[in-house]
Scaffold this motif. Structure first.
Motif, PDB file in Angstrom:
ATOM      1  N   SER A 252       2.604  34.346 -48.000  1.00  0.00           N
ATOM      2  CA  SER A 252       3.946  33.892 -48.380  1.00  0.00           C
ATOM      3  C   SER A 252       3.960  32.454 -48.886  1.00  0.00           C
ATOM      4  CB  SER A 252       4.901  34.014 -47.189  1.00  0.00           C
ATOM      5  OG  SER A 252       5.040  35.357 -46.831  1.00  0.00           O
ATOM      6  N   SER A 253       2.826  31.734 -48.735  1.00  0.00           N
ATOM      7  CA  SER A 253       2.791  30.329 -49.179  1.00  0.00           C
ATOM      8  C   SER A 253       2.630  30.248 -50.686  1.00  0.00           C
ATOM      9  CB  SER A 253       1.620  29.600 -48.501  1.00  0.00           C
ATOM     10  OG  SER A 253       1.758  29.661 -47.099  1.00  0.00           O
ATOM     11  N   LYS A 254       3.243  29.226 -51.246  1.00  0.00           N
ATOM     12  CA  LYS A 254       3.239  29.117 -52.708  1.00  0.00           C
ATOM     13  C   LYS A 254       1.984  28.430 -53.246  1.00  0.00           C
ATOM     14  CE  LYS A 254       7.000  31.259 -53.055  1.00  0.00           C
ATOM     15  NZ  LYS A 254       6.731  32.704 -53.184  1.00  0.00           N
ATOM     16  N   HIS A 255       1.239  27.752 -52.368  1.00  0.00           N
ATOM     17  CA  HIS A 255       0.050  27.050 -52.878  1.00  0.00           C
ATOM     18  C   HIS A 255      -1.083  28.037 -53.169  1.00  0.00           C
ATOM     19  CE1 HIS A 255      -1.019  27.632 -48.739  1.00  0.00           C
ATOM     20  NE2 HIS A 255      -0.107  26.759 -48.322  1.00  0.00           N
ATOM     21  N   SER A 256      -2.183  27.478 -53.702  1.00  0.00           N
ATOM     22  CA  SER A 256      -3.259  28.344 -54.181  1.00  0.00           C
ATOM     23  C   SER A 256      -3.907  29.136 -53.048  1.00  0.00           C
ATOM     24  CB  SER A 256      -4.314  27.509 -54.902  1.00  0.00           C
ATOM     25  OG  SER A 256      -4.886  26.572 -53.997  1.00  0.00           O
ATOM     26  N   PHE A 257      -3.937  28.551 -51.831  1.00  0.00           N
ATOM     27  CA  PHE A 257      -4.517  29.284 -50.698  1.00  0.00           C
ATOM     28  C   PHE A 257      -3.709  30.559 -50.433  1.00  0.00           C
ATOM     29  CE2 PHE A 257      -5.651  24.870 -50.177  1.00  0.00           C
ATOM     30  CZ  PHE A 257      -6.962  24.903 -49.715  1.00  0.00           C
ATOM     31  N   GLY A 258      -2.399  30.366 -50.373  1.00  0.00           N
ATOM     32  CA  GLY A 258      -1.508  31.506 -50.140  1.00  0.00           C
ATOM     33  C   GLY A 258      -1.572  32.510 -51.273  1.00  0.00           C
ATOM     34  N   GLN A 259      -1.621  32.004 -52.480  1.00  0.00           N
ATOM     35  CA  GLN A 259      -1.582  32.908 -53.633  1.00  0.00           C
ATOM     36  C   GLN A 259      -2.833  33.777 -53.730  1.00  0.00           C
ATOM     37  OE1 GLN A 259       1.276  33.647 -55.278  1.00  0.00           O
ATOM     38  NE2 GLN A 259       1.864  32.367 -53.544  1.00  0.00           N
ATOM     39  N   ARG A 260      -3.950  33.225 -53.235  1.00  0.00           N
ATOM     40  CA  ARG A 260      -5.175  34.038 -53.216  1.00  0.00           C
ATOM     41  C   ARG A 260      -4.995  35.240 -52.297  1.00  0.00           C
ATOM     42  NH1 ARG A 260     -10.915  31.860 -51.710  1.00  0.00           N
ATOM     43  NH2 ARG A 260     -11.876  33.758 -52.509  1.00  0.00           N
ATOM     44  N   SER A 261      -4.387  35.008 -51.123  1.00  0.00           N
ATOM     45  CA  SER A 261      -4.099  36.118 -50.199  1.00  0.00           C
ATOM     46  C   SER A 261      -3.121  37.099 -50.837  1.00  0.00           C
ATOM     47  CB  SER A 261      -3.471  35.588 -48.909  1.00  0.00           C
ATOM     48  OG  SER A 261      -4.442  35.000 -48.097  1.00  0.00           O
ATOM     49  N   ARG A 262      -2.072  36.532 -51.432  1.00  0.00           N
ATOM     50  CA  ARG A 262      -1.048  37.382 -52.057  1.00  0.00           C
ATOM     51  C   ARG A 262      -1.678  38.317 -53.089  1.00  0.00           C
ATOM     52  NH1 ARG A 262       2.720  39.796 -50.554  1.00  0.00           N
ATOM     53  NH2 ARG A 262       3.531  37.952 -49.527  1.00  0.00           N
ATOM     54  N   GLU A 263      -2.546  37.752 -53.919  1.00  0.00           N
ATOM     55  CA  GLU A 263      -3.204  38.558 -54.953  1.00  0.00           C
ATOM     56  C   GLU A 263      -3.941  39.749 -54.349  1.00  0.00           C
ATOM     57  OE1 GLU A 263      -6.111  36.575 -57.563  1.00  0.00           O
ATOM     58  OE2 GLU A 263      -4.433  35.181 -57.972  1.00  0.00           O
ATOM     59  N   LYS A 264      -4.686  39.456 -53.277  1.00  0.00           N
ATOM     60  CA  LYS A 264      -5.480  40.515 -52.622  1.00  0.00           C
ATOM     61  C   LYS A 264      -4.568  41.585 -52.030  1.00  0.00           C
ATOM     62  CE  LYS A 264      -9.970  39.451 -52.592  1.00  0.00           C
ATOM     63  NZ  LYS A 264     -11.014  40.418 -52.964  1.00  0.00           N
ATOM     64  N   VAL A 265      -3.501  41.130 -51.358  1.00  0.00           N
ATOM     65  CA  VAL A 265      -2.568  42.078 -50.733  1.00  0.00           C
ATOM     66  C   VAL A 265      -1.921  42.951 -51.810  1.00  0.00           C
ATOM     67  CG1 VAL A 265      -0.336  42.230 -49.536  1.00  0.00           C
ATOM     68  CG2 VAL A 265      -2.125  40.705 -48.655  1.00  0.00           C
ATOM     69  N   GLU A 266      -1.505  42.306 -52.895  1.00  0.00           N
ATOM     70  CA  GLU A 266      -0.822  43.071 -53.951  1.00  0.00           C
ATOM     71  C   GLU A 266      -1.781  44.004 -54.687  1.00  0.00           C
ATOM     72  OE1 GLU A 266       2.366  43.311 -53.859  1.00  0.00           O
ATOM     73  OE2 GLU A 266       2.281  41.763 -52.309  1.00  0.00           O
ATOM     74  N   ASN A 267      -3.044  43.585 -54.763  1.00  0.00           N
ATOM     75  CA  ASN A 267      -4.049  44.459 -55.369  1.00  0.00           C
ATOM     76  C   ASN A 267      -4.177  45.757 -54.548  1.00  0.00           C
ATOM     77  OD1 ASN A 267      -6.299  45.184 -57.093  1.00  0.00           O
ATOM     78  ND2 ASN A 267      -7.602  44.694 -55.339  1.00  0.00           N
ATOM     79  N   SER A 268      -4.209  45.606 -53.230  1.00  0.00           N
ATOM     80  CA  SER A 268      -4.283  46.798 -52.370  1.00  0.00           C
ATOM     81  C   SER A 268      -3.030  47.648 -52.518  1.00  0.00           C
ATOM     82  CB  SER A 268      -4.412  46.386 -50.897  1.00  0.00           C
ATOM     83  OG  SER A 268      -5.727  46.004 -50.615  1.00  0.00           O
ATOM     84  N   ARG A 269      -1.895  46.975 -52.578  1.00  0.00           N
ATOM     85  CA  ARG A 269      -0.633  47.721 -52.706  1.00  0.00           C
ATOM     86  C   ARG A 269      -0.655  48.559 -53.985  1.00  0.00           C
ATOM     87  NH1 ARG A 269       3.839  45.966 -49.919  1.00  0.00           N
ATOM     88  NH2 ARG A 269       3.203  43.790 -50.061  1.00  0.00           N
ATOM     89  N   LYS A 270      -1.218  47.967 -55.034  1.00  0.00           N
ATOM     90  CA  LYS A 270      -1.282  48.670 -56.321  1.00  0.00           C
ATOM     91  C   LYS A 270      -2.219  49.886 -56.221  1.00  0.00           C
ATOM     92  CE  LYS A 270      -0.951  48.647 -61.056  1.00  0.00           C
ATOM     93  NZ  LYS A 270      -1.747  49.817 -61.321  1.00  0.00           N
TER      94      LYS A 270
END
Lengths: 390, 187
Positions: free
Chosen positions: A32-50
């Motif tokens: 949920s964090s907007k910085h690059s650390f958070g966004q890396r997690s977000r990308e991975k989570v959304e990749n799985s969701r896809k």
């Protein structure tokens, strides 16, 4: 030799999934964090969701990650009955139709809803483990808000006529949920073609991590969350995402080994089952053999008790289960088997073999040999065997 | 199987005295298949009342087989009066302990031996099934069944069977239930 034939209880991590998890351990940011650390997690989570959405032919927005199928099942049943579009458990009586052979996470949730004033109908099953569609039609009422039927049963592998169930429900405008834990990752699923409203799944049943799973919920639906808090998962499931778990599911489903390997697994299961029925007298398959998961067989070995068979096979390195692992502490005969009309003594004599993509023919041959020996040994000890000598 | 200790596993994997005695002096059988346990004990007793040979046949879980096995060892070569005194607690102790939900197997083993001794002595007992709770008509078999299936405390027995919830509020039955709980669970 160690042979694991309890894949309906849980599955081993695939090596590729393990590797992906190890690499992802470095990714610690809060999705949920907007910085690059958070966004890396977000990308991975959304990749799985896809990946999961693609597998289901769903929209990624329609996938809600949970801690597993028990939570998913609670979320659907409680969510629908507490604030379905027209009714709430407090202001009127929601009616839910389910079956007598559901997993405890449905059965006990249904009982809880009954306690809160809801009405539940439990559909019977026939000797083959399947519900009667005519009975389903008869049991539908004005206030029926949900039909929840497990797609395939964990203990006997019986597959329900889910398409027909949905067709009946749609005619009356009733929503349908299916606990698809045992089907997810084993067979192709197309939620659009199916028209299902809710579908739950669990990561550790398809070679991903434990403590992670999810719910497909068709966009048009709305339910109350179980866990209130932050805005995660479209406000439906608060709490920082279990990113590692979610990543493991994406990877496991990307490989999708169970489904790709289904023909071989089916052949191994059939080979084991045929051997047992031909070479060990007084053995009976429980549930439908036609409408059944390709990896499962549940067999009663007359004159011996299931736990002693499990224990002795375990001594040889072979893992099977009696009934469901969730009920192995209870001494009652399996409620699923008794619901099929299996006599109590034969229900006590039942063992489930559930295969997976890592099993080999060599392993199955080893099981055949040890199984025949073990059954003969235990029967020689049984007072029932002599008294009914064939 | 994590629940069983090494000694239990040894008696399960290598059970002693399995089989039947063709010219047995006495036979005792308890349990039924629907409950998941049957034990059958065969005794060969000499003219001095000494148990020369004893064998068993059991349908049941690992604990049922292990308790049968060790019980036969414990009475072999003993006088029948000593065998009568074998308690289920002694069987559990000899095995170095059993999981709580399996204690009932030790009761069955002791019962099977007693039944075989009854057979030898020509004693025919009426099925003991006393009414425990007079208010609600709950019998001993019901309470025993509840204990054998996981009700290990007074509260759990009450919840499963309804004992003590009648008009006398347990004045007449509480003590009897406690006795049964002691018999099965006080280890």
């Amino acid at each position: 030799m160690k042979v694991y034939l309890d894949n309906n209880a849980t599955t081993p991590l695939l090596p590729e999934v393990k590797q992906e998890i190890i690499e992802s351990l470095e990714i610690f940011g809060n999705a949920s964090s907007k910085h690059s650390f958070g966004q890396r997690s977000r990308e991975k989570v959304e990749n799985s969701r896809k990946i999961i959405a693609d597998y289901l032919n769903a929209d990624p927005k329609e996938i809600i990650f949970t801690s597993g199928a028990s939570e998913g099942n609670n979320l659907v049943l409680k969510g629908v009955s507490s604030c379905g579009t027209t009714c709430s458990a407090l202001s009127c009586k929601p009616h839910i139709i389910t079956t007598v052979i559901e997993h405890p996470s449905i059965a006990n949730t249904a009982r809880c809803i009954e306690g809160l004033g809801g009405d539940i109908t439990y559909l019977k099953v026939g000797k083959d483990g399947r519900i009667d569609l005519e009975e389903l039609k008869e049991k539908i009422r004005e206030n029926t808000v949900l039909i929840s039927v497990m797609w395939a049963n964990n203990e006997i592998g019986t597959i329900q006529p889910i398409k027909d169930i949905i067709a009946i429900a749609k005619e009356k405008g009733i929503k349908v949920h299916t606990d698809a834990v045992q089907v997810f990752g084993k067979m192709p699923i197309d939620v659009k073609e199916l028209g299902v409203d809710f579908l739950t799944f669990s990561g550790h049943k398809f070679n991903a991590l434990k403590g992670t799973g999810g719910l497909y919920m068709r966009c048009a639906n709305h339910i109350c969350p179980l866990i209130h808090g932050g805005h995660q998962e479209g406000m439906l499931r608060a709490g920082t995402e279990n990113s590692l778990g979610i990543i493991s599911m994406g990877k496991a489903l990307e490989i999708n080994l169970q489904q790709k390997d289904s023909k071989r697994i089916a052949a191994l299961r059939d080979d084991l089952e045929d051997f047992i029925l031909k070479n060990i007298p007084n053995t009976y398959v429980n549930g439908s053999r036609e409408h059944r998961l390709y990896n499962t067989t549940n067999i009663s070995f007359e004159f011996i008790e299931g736990e002693s068979l499990l224990l002795m096979l375990d001594h040889f390195g072979i893992a099977v289960s009696t009934g469901s692992a969730c009920s192995s502490d209870s001494l009652e005969a399996s409620p699923v088997l008794t619901a099929l009309g299996v006599k109590e003594e034969l229900a006590h004599s039942s063992v489930r073999f559930s295969l997976g993509p890592l099993n080999t023919q060599e392993e199955i041959d080893f099981v055949k040999e040890k199984l025949k020996f073990t059954v003969e040994r235990l029967r020689a000890m049984s007072p029932l065997y002599n008294s009914s000598e064939m | 199987m994590g629940d069983y200790n090494e000694k239990v596993m040894d008696h399960f994997m290598n059970p002693r005295n399995v089989g039947e005695i063709e010219d047995a002096s006495a036979v005792g059988e308890v349990g039924n298949a629907a409950c998941g346990d049957i034990m059958k004990i065969f005794l060969k007793i000499d003219e001095n009342g000494i148990i020369q040979d004893v064998t068993f046949k059991t349908f049941g879980c690992g604990a049922a087989i292990a308790t049968s096995s060790i019980a036969t060892e414990m009475i072999k070569g003993k006088h029948i009066s000593e065998a009568r005194e074998l308690t289920n607690q002694a069987i559990v102790e000899a095995l170095g302990g059993l999981p709580k939900q399996k204690i009932h197997c030790s009761v069955l083993a002791a019962d099977a031996i007693n039944k075989a001794l009854d057979d030898y002595e020509g004693i025919h007992r009426e099925e003991e099934n006393e009414i425990i709770c007079q208010c609600l008509g709950i019998d001993m078999k019901t309470v025993e069944h509840a204990i054998a299936h996981g009700a290990f405390t007074m509260e759990q027995v009450i919840e499963k069977t309804g004992v003590t919830t009648g008009a006398c509020k347990g004045e007449r039955c509480r003590e009897k239930v406690e006795k049964l709980l002691n018999k099965y669970c006080s280890l």
